[in-house]
Scaffold this active site. Structure first.
Site, PDB file in Angstrom:
ATOM      1  N   SER A   1      15.258  66.569  45.862  1.00 22.41           N
ATOM      2  CA  SER A   1      15.853  66.268  47.244  1.00 22.41           C
ATOM      3  C   SER A   1      16.868  65.168  47.100  1.00 22.41           C
ATOM      4  O   SER A   1      17.868  65.284  46.504  1.00 22.41           O
ATOM      5  CB  SER A   1      14.654  65.926  48.296  1.00 22.41           C
TER       6      SER A   1
ATOM      7  N   ASP B   1      11.827  76.204  52.628  1.00 27.40           N
ATOM      8  CA  ASP B   1      11.994  74.938  52.795  1.00 27.40           C
ATOM      9  C   ASP B   1      12.627  74.492  54.170  1.00 27.40           C
ATOM     10  O   ASP B   1      13.655  75.067  54.843  1.00 27.40           O
ATOM     11  CB  ASP B   1      13.206  74.392  51.860  1.00 27.40           C
TER      12      ASP B   1
ATOM     13  N   HIS C   1       9.421  72.552  50.792  1.00 29.83           N
ATOM     14  CA  HIS C   1       9.982  71.601  50.130  1.00 29.83           C
ATOM     15  C   HIS C   1       8.919  70.300  49.421  1.00 29.83           C
ATOM     16  O   HIS C   1       9.361  69.372  48.839  1.00 29.83           O
ATOM     17  CB  HIS C   1      10.843  70.463  51.329  1.00 29.83           C
TER      18      HIS C   1
END
Length: 282
Positions: A147, A223, A256
């Protein structure tokens, strides 16, 4: 000076956490290092630097990803820094993408952040120097992240190809200049001039790069931040236009979280091992 905070035996290696004063960030910083059994037996091993995402510390990846098993198999050390400077005297903001846990791996130029938020210098220069002076590792490095940390790993690798052998990322913010998370953070840290933002934007950087290290990206199709904040196809498109090899895997149904990261971290460690071993054998 390093202060040992914790040490755990793990897959016949050692997972250790340290505190030290950072000249780059002008505050105490914490990092973790996993030393595989090969390092404890007298070998100098290569290093994978792992950069975590928003709100994380050094502990999220260490306790959730399961990477140490694969690092032990391949004889790779993993260095896991915190994601920002912290402390009562370090500026903060009540937002997940600005302040503590959200350093964005840039060198801040704006007040009140400019004194402490120099995560780019910390990751690229200060921390590797510290690791190589104090642990049984060599100067062969790769870099990876998740991320915000994927953003950090990619832009650092694109700008410093001579320092790393390979780069990989899970669900990276490849174009923070076009992301609400990135725009808000960059406005705070770097000011309103978007030209400064571009110097930390992987898509922009790759358009002008002379080379791209071996690069692997995984993105989950479920995600919750894709494709609003996460747009890996943009980087893949630029790579294709420039003739660079970039492996982008769209993982059906994955989100995620560290459930996603832990599923594929073994593949990422093996990917880096191929390139780290080139200099490890010299």
């Amino acid at each position: 000076m390093l202060t040992l905070l914790n040490e755990y035996k793990h897959f016949n290696g050692a997972h250790r956490r340290y505190r030290h004063f950072s000249q780059s960030n002008q505050c105490d910083m914490i990092f973790a290092i996993y030393l595989p059994p090969q390092a404890l037996s007298g070998s100098r091993v290569p290093v994978l630097y792992w950069l975590s995402g928003l709100t994380c510390t050094d502990e999220n990846f260490a306790t959730k990803a399961g990477a140490q098993r694969y690092a032990a198999e391949h004889g790779i050390a993993i260095v896991m820094p915190d994601t920002s400077p912290r402390g009562d005297d370090v500026p903060n903001q009540n937002a997940i993408n600005i302040g503590h846990g959200a350093g964005f791996y840039v060198n801040a130029t704006q007040e009140p952040w400019a004194k402490n938020y120099h995560m780019y210098d910390y990751i690229v220069n200060e921390l590797p120097d510290l690791i190589e002076q104090n642990f049984p590792v060599n100067q062969t490095r790769s870099i990876a992240g998740h991320s915000m940390g994927g953003h950090g790993a990619l832009q650092i690798a694109i700008k410093n190809p001579e320092r790393y052998q390979s780069v990989s990322a899970f669900a990276p913010i490849v174009s923070p200049s076009d992301s609400a998370w990135g725009q808000a953070a960059f406005r705070e840290y770097l000011g309103k001039d978007t030209a400064a933002w571009k110097t930390y934007d992987s898509v922009t950087l790759l358009r002008e790069a002379e080379t791209l290290l071996p690069c692997k990206i995984d993105q989950g199709t479920a995600d919750e931040f894709y494709p609003r904040e996460l747009q890996p196809e943009k980087l893949a498109q630029v790579a294709a236009e420039r003739g660079f090899a970039l492996e982008l895997n769209m993982r059906e149904g994955y989100d995620h979280s560290y459930y996603f990261v832990s599923t594929f971290i073994g593949e990422h460690i093996a990917f880096h091992a191929k390139y780290l071993a080139v200099l490890q054998k010299v």
